[in-house]
Enzyme design. Sequence first.
Site, short mmCIF file in Angstrom:
data_model
loop_
_atom_site.label_atom_id
_atom_site.label_comp_id
_atom_site.label_asym_id
_atom_site.label_seq_id
_atom_site.Cartn_x
_atom_site.Cartn_y
_atom_site.Cartn_z
N GLY A 1 -41.40 -36.31 40.69
CA GLY A 1 -40.93 -37.49 41.41
C GLY A 1 -42.08 -38.39 41.82
O GLY A 1 -41.99 -39.62 41.75
N GLY B 1 -36.86 -33.15 39.18
CA GLY B 1 -36.09 -32.00 38.74
C GLY B 1 -35.88 -30.95 39.81
O GLY B 1 -34.77 -30.45 39.99
N HIS B 2 -36.94 -30.65 40.55
CA HIS B 2 -36.84 -29.48 41.44
C HIS B 2 -36.02 -29.73 42.70
O HIS B 2 -35.78 -28.81 43.47
CB HIS B 2 -38.23 -28.91 41.78
CG HIS B 2 -39.04 -29.71 42.74
ND1 HIS B 2 -39.18 -29.31 44.05
CD2 HIS B 2 -39.77 -30.83 42.59
CE1 HIS B 2 -39.99 -30.19 44.68
NE2 HIS B 2 -40.35 -31.10 43.80
N CYS C 1 -44.27 -31.72 54.48
CA CYS C 1 -45.60 -32.28 54.24
C CYS C 1 -46.41 -32.39 55.52
O CYS C 1 -47.62 -32.48 55.49
CB CYS C 1 -45.47 -33.65 53.59
SG CYS C 1 -44.38 -33.61 52.18
C1 LIG Z 1 -39.65 -34.32 46.96
C2 LIG Z 1 -39.62 -35.80 47.01
C3 LIG Z 1 -40.50 -36.57 46.24
C4 LIG Z 1 -41.59 -35.97 45.39
O1 LIG Z 1 -41.09 -35.32 44.26
P1 LIG Z 1 -42.07 -34.30 43.48
O2 LIG Z 1 -41.33 -33.94 42.25
O3 LIG Z 1 -42.27 -33.14 44.40
O4 LIG Z 1 -43.33 -35.03 43.22
C5 LIG Z 1 -40.42 -37.94 46.32
N1 LIG Z 1 -39.50 -38.53 47.10
C6 LIG Z 1 -38.61 -37.84 47.84
C7 LIG Z 1 -37.61 -38.56 48.67
C8 LIG Z 1 -38.65 -36.45 47.83
O5 LIG Z 1 -37.79 -35.75 48.58
#
Ligand SMILES: *Cc1c(COP(=O)(O)O)cnc(C)c1O
Length: 389
Positions: A71, A199-200, A324
């Site tokens: 993401g 994805g996760h 975080c």
């Molecule tokens: C988890 C998250 C991301 C980051 O995604 P990753 O795949 O961990 O880099 C970005 N934006 C939001 C709103 C998220 O919850």
Amino acid sequence: MKTIYMDNNATTRVAPEVVEEMLPFFSDLYGNPSSMHAFGGNVGATLKTARERVATLLGALPEEILFTSCGTESDSTAIHAAIRANPDKRHIITTRVEHPAVKSLGEHLAQNGYRVTFVPVDRRGRLDLDFLYRNLSDDTAVVSVMWANNETGTIFPVEEIARKVKDRGIVFHSDAVQAVGKIPINMADSAIDMLSLSGHKLHAPKGIGVLYLRKGTRFAPFLVGGHQEAGRRAGTENTASIIGMGRAAQLAMAWLRDENTRVRALRDKLETELLKRVPNAMINGDPDNRLPNTTSIAFEFIEGEGILLLMDQYGICASSGSACTSGSLEPSHVLRAMGVPFTAAHGSIRYSLSIYNTEEEIDFVIDKMPSIIERLRRMSPFWQGNQSA
Ligand SMILES: *Cc1c(COP(=O)(O)O)cnc(C)c1O
């Protein structure tokens, strides 16, 4: 001890259906999809199917789907593409409650010659839309507003914002990482130019992301090299994960109703019962406009870290504000932006459910939380002087 997992906005379990579909691509089907031979080409054909599945989930065209590594990469690619496509524009608008993937990038760009406007929110976490619209200018290269907030679940009116932004001829990006699979998304009748997925957060593996890029949007690639992803994101494809993402997209469509009925009811039960049984507790966010799986509850006058440690002794996984920010004593930037009082922000716990949660798990958590909170409050000097009960 059984793990009770209520931290799905941090990451989700990879669905067994996803794992099953991925496995052959780690063993027998290891071909490079760009190869000229059929052994590789067959993998390429499977990637095509995965791309179509993700496109279907979003109401998009397959050629509008780019696979990335996460993401964060999708967010960075989108915002960088927009500013590089508009080299004489030096202004960016985003919000004070974005995920660090956008917020930190905004701060970074602010230190590198860009003017960055961070739109504030009210006590419920709702955006000040007038402020946003007032700040649109001929110098604005891109507006980036998340679809739903990862900490409070608050949903933002991104379609409405996108239309206003497009009317001014400005590119609009949305971080939809928390929205997809929880609320319906249809890019076919949307004004949004770019959309980030991960994805996760969607029962696919970690390390795979998607960037939706509306056909005709000016784009400059972030990774330059081979011709993968139609030259828009070089690097040999993460074949197994892309195939997993395709399966997860199908599952997300099939599970959307369950998220919005059964999971929503479980979340509501958890929230109602905790507010009933625990004094000095309140919801963070906008209860009328929220993801079905998320509740952020402030337990006043105690520390979120302490609450998590005691919950952990029962195998209950949740998060204090933001994963975080945990480990530091700073309350989350989202709760601070909302003006949640210090004494409440510190004791805030985010429960985020998934289709794998059961009613028994909810009942167990409802049963354990009041004594956890009471134990911590008995030791809290702040609680002694403030209790209303
Ligand atoms: C988890 C998250 C991301 C980051 O995604 P990753 O795949 O961990 O880099 C970005 N934006 C939001 C709103 C998220 O919850």
